[in-house]
Design an enzyme around this catalytic site. Structure first.
Site, PDB file in Angstrom:
ATOM      1  N   GLU A   1       0.856  -1.188   0.000  1.00 42.42           N
ATOM      2  CA  GLU A   1       0.000   0.000   0.000  1.00 42.42           C
ATOM      3  C   GLU A   1       0.891   1.237   0.000  1.00 42.42           C
ATOM      4  OE1 GLU A   1      -3.261   1.107  -0.247  1.00 42.42           O
ATOM      5  OE2 GLU A   1      -2.026   2.929  -0.153  1.00 42.42           O
ATOM      6  N   LYS A   2       0.800   2.009  -1.089  1.00 47.86           N
ATOM      7  CA  LYS A   2       1.759   3.090  -1.311  1.00 47.86           C
ATOM      8  C   LYS A   2       1.619   4.251  -0.339  1.00 47.86           C
ATOM      9  CE  LYS A   2      -0.971   5.310  -4.987  1.00 47.86           C
ATOM     10  NZ  LYS A   2      -1.963   4.267  -5.274  1.00 47.86           N
ATOM     11  N   HIS A   3       0.540   4.326   0.421  1.00 50.63           N
ATOM     12  CA  HIS A   3       0.371   5.447   1.352  1.00 50.63           C
ATOM     13  C   HIS A   3       0.971   5.200   2.726  1.00 50.63           C
ATOM     14  CE1 HIS A   3      -2.862   6.412  -1.540  1.00 50.63           C
ATOM     15  NE2 HIS A   3      -2.551   7.654  -1.246  1.00 50.63           N
TER      16      HIS A   3
ATOM     17  N   HIS B   1       4.329   6.853  -4.731  1.00 49.81           N
ATOM     18  CA  HIS B   1       3.079   7.616  -4.640  1.00 49.81           C
ATOM     19  C   HIS B   1       3.187   8.793  -5.602  1.00 49.81           C
ATOM     20  CE1 HIS B   1       0.128  10.463  -3.087  1.00 49.81           C
ATOM     21  NE2 HIS B   1      -0.525   9.401  -2.659  1.00 49.81           N
TER      22      HIS B   1
ATOM     23  N   HIS C   1      -2.199  15.701  -6.589  1.00 46.37           N
ATOM     24  CA  HIS C   1      -2.197  14.488  -5.758  1.00 46.37           C
ATOM     25  C   HIS C   1      -0.809  14.295  -5.172  1.00 46.37           C
ATOM     26  CE1 HIS C   1      -2.958   9.824  -5.615  1.00 46.37           C
ATOM     27  NE2 HIS C   1      -2.920  10.362  -4.401  1.00 46.37           N
TER      28      HIS C   1
ATOM     29  N   CYS D   1      -2.296  12.261   2.690  1.00 42.59           N
ATOM     30  CA  CYS D   1      -2.401  12.419   1.239  1.00 42.59           C
ATOM     31  C   CYS D   1      -3.602  13.326   0.970  1.00 42.59           C
ATOM     32  CB  CYS D   1      -2.615  11.055   0.575  1.00 42.59           C
ATOM     33  SG  CYS D   1      -3.134  11.187  -1.159  1.00 42.59           S
TER      34      CYS D   1
ATOM     35  N   HIS E   1      -6.302  10.903  -0.484  1.00 47.06           N
ATOM     36  CA  HIS E   1      -6.663   9.643   0.179  1.00 47.06           C
ATOM     37  C   HIS E   1      -6.570   9.661   1.697  1.00 47.06           C
ATOM     38  CE1 HIS E   1      -5.480   8.407  -4.033  1.00 47.06           C
ATOM     39  NE2 HIS E   1      -6.717   7.980  -3.928  1.00 47.06           N
TER      40      HIS E   1
END
Ligand SMILES: [Fe+2]
Length: 119
Positions: free
Chosen positions: A15-17, A43, A49, A106, A109
């Protein structure tokens, strides 16, 4: 819903976050802590973004509350072809063991957390 219920987490490898948190004891009571996003999966870093900030907390064993130890804001997301990379490194001093937490934001997100133990 409480704000804390919106904080997401997971495995930074998938999960890139999720901030990858790493800790290393240095000389004396110094501890280097690093919170990085995008170490496994990049990310986006655009005006539309991006990762806005990372805050780092330390909760000593037996302590009731975490202590905020650092705060990093990432300000450049393509302006003048400059990018602030969402990697935060700092040094704190403590004799105690405990847990480092990184909370990141983010702009699309929301809030994400990662953690690492200091032994
Ligand atoms: Fe995002």
């Amino acid at each position: 819903m409480k704000l804390t219920e919106t904080v997401q987490t997971g495995d930074f490898a998938n999960e890139k976050h999720v901030p990858e948190v790493t800790v290393q004891r240095l000389d004396g009571n110094k501890v280097e802590v690093k919170a990085a996003i995008g170490t496994e999966i990049a990310h986006p870093n655009t005006l539309e973004h991006h990762i806005s900030w990372i805050k780092v907390f330390f909760q000593a064993e037996g302590a009731k509350f975490p202590v905020e130890v650092a705060s990093y804001e990432f300000k450049a997301h393509g302006e003048g072809d400059i990018l602030s990379t969402p990697i935060a490194t700092g040094v704190i001093e403590t004799e105690k063991n405990g847990t480092f937490y990184a909370l990141s934001y983010c702009n699309i997100h929301g809030l994400w957390e990662g953690s690492a133990e200091l032994n």
